[in-house]
Scaffold this active site. Structure first.
Site, PDB file in Angstrom:
ATOM      1  N   LYS A 107       0.841  -1.134   0.082  1.00 12.83           N
ATOM      2  CA  LYS A 107       0.003  -0.067  -0.037  1.00 12.83           C
ATOM      3  C   LYS A 107       0.880   1.279   0.149  1.00 12.83           C
ATOM      4  O   LYS A 107       1.898   1.346   0.837  1.00 12.83           O
ATOM      5  CB  LYS A 107      -0.842  -0.070   1.267  1.00 12.83           C
ATOM      6  CG  LYS A 107      -1.882  -1.049   1.118  1.00 12.83           C
ATOM      7  CD  LYS A 107      -2.948  -0.702   0.248  1.00 12.83           C
ATOM      8  CE  LYS A 107      -4.041  -1.857  -0.013  1.00 12.83           C
ATOM      9  NZ  LYS A 107      -5.198  -1.275  -1.055  1.00 12.83           N
ATOM     10  N   LYS A 214     -13.492  -7.971  -7.659  1.00 13.17           N
ATOM     11  CA  LYS A 214     -13.906  -8.446  -6.419  1.00 13.17           C
ATOM     12  C   LYS A 214     -15.252  -8.780  -6.550  1.00 13.17           C
ATOM     13  O   LYS A 214     -16.054  -8.468  -6.917  1.00 13.17           O
ATOM     14  CB  LYS A 214     -13.613  -7.371  -5.481  1.00 13.17           C
ATOM     15  CG  LYS A 214     -12.118  -7.017  -5.238  1.00 13.17           C
ATOM     16  CD  LYS A 214     -12.035  -5.610  -4.366  1.00 13.17           C
ATOM     17  CE  LYS A 214     -10.608  -5.278  -4.458  1.00 13.17           C
ATOM     18  NZ  LYS A 214     -10.244  -4.132  -3.498  1.00 13.17           N
TER      19      LYS A 214
END
Length: 324
Positions: A107, A214
């Site tokens: 991240k 997703k």
């Protein structure tokens, strides 16, 4: 047909999972789980999402619990480690929780942090994984176009596999892809797929080299497979910080993709201090088999009464928005 609300609520369990490290602004992940004729499913849109968006997640959960899913072509799914926006000194500790993963997603562009923080974190990942490890970065749209170009140039020395959602707008992604093409770093689209009115706009604009899909946010496995087929781009299946039940649905999606060129972001069970079942990666992969929650874990992780009531009220509102 949509099952009656009472039938869903009859088996509903609301759980609160503590996390090892704060991730996406979350210290405790809440989810509503329920059981249908095909098994358990998860309804867990993030708490800030409006009902219209959350209803898509409910549709995905109902489909997974009530309907037979597309056939799998593999029984195990290779996955990546996920490194939150931690200080560089904590990177080795985080990676140690992801058994055997050869790829790490790092991240970056965290609010309140700097590019220097990102560089230090990615450098620590490269040092921990060695030259053979694969590193991808995920900015969650946190950079503008010029910031993204600067960051990718600065991070290119760490041999990036790809950069995920460096900018928010499709037009920015397309321009950035042109600007960094000489670096040989592919651009992946996530939010531009799952939060877009038209998830195919990215492919049509030639704004990405691959897409991240997703299961819950896209409305289920069938719709996700349709998007991948229509986009005509390689796909990475990722989680939405799901419990072991939601990860099971993601693994079923990844297992049913005709081609799977990249390790998937389905190892996020390792971010939790506790879960309703053990879905942590082993040997760098997770099983595509359906997960059944542990009865003791459901009790141990049961959310407080007021949070259970909040989720049941949300379930009722979203159920009312579903088609018959």
């Amino acid at each position: 047909m949509t099952p009656p609300l009472a039938e869903i609520a009859a088996t509903a369990r609301v759980v609160a999972l503590p996390m090892n490290t704060r991730f996406r602004g979350v210290d405790v992940r809440e989810a509503l789980l329920f059981e249908g004729p095909q098994g358990w499913a998860e309804f867990s849109p993030f708490v800030e999402y409006e009902d219209a968006e959350a209803t898509t997640w409910l549709h995905a959960a109902i489909d997974f619990a009530w309907n037979v899913q597309p056939a799998a072509v593999r029984d195990r799914v290779p996955v990546n480690a996920t490194v939150p926006a931690v200080e560089a000194a904590r990177v080795a500790e985080v990676l140690a929780r992801f058994g055997g993963c050869r790829t790490a997603k790092v991240k970056v562009a965290e609010r309140g942090q700097t590019l220097s923080d990102d560089i230090a974190r990615v450098r620590a990942v490269r040092e921990a994984m060695g030259a053979d490890g694969r590193i991808r970065i995920d900015a969650n749209g946190g950079w503008n176009l010029d910031e993204a170009e600067t960051a990718i140039h600065a991070l290119a020395e760490f041999d990036l596999e790809y950069a995920e959602q460096p900018c928010t707008a499709v037009e920015e992604l397309a321009e950035l892809r042109y600007r960094v093409k000489h670096k040989g770093i592919p651009i992946a689209a996530d939010e531009s797929i799952r939060k877009a009115a038209d998830p195919l706009a990215v492919a049509q604009a030639k704004a990405a080299d691959l897409i991240v899909v997703k299961a819950q946010p896209l409305g289920g496995i069938r719709r996700a497979l349709s998007i991948v087929a229509d986009a005509g781009l390689p796909a990475v299946v990722s989680s939405a910080l799901d419990t072991a039940i939601g990860l099971s649905q993601g693994a079923a999606l990844a297992a049913s993709l005709p081609e799977l060129d990249y390790d998937c972001g389905l190892g996020t069970a390792s971010l939790f201090a506790d879960d309703v079942a053990d879905a942590r990666p082993m040997g760098g992969a997770v099983s595509a088999a359906r997960v059944i929650p542990d009865a003791a874990a459901l009790t141990r992780l049961e959310a407080p009464t007021e949070r259970r009531e909040w989720w049941l009220a949300r379930l009722e509102r979203c159920h009312a928005l579903l088609p018959d």
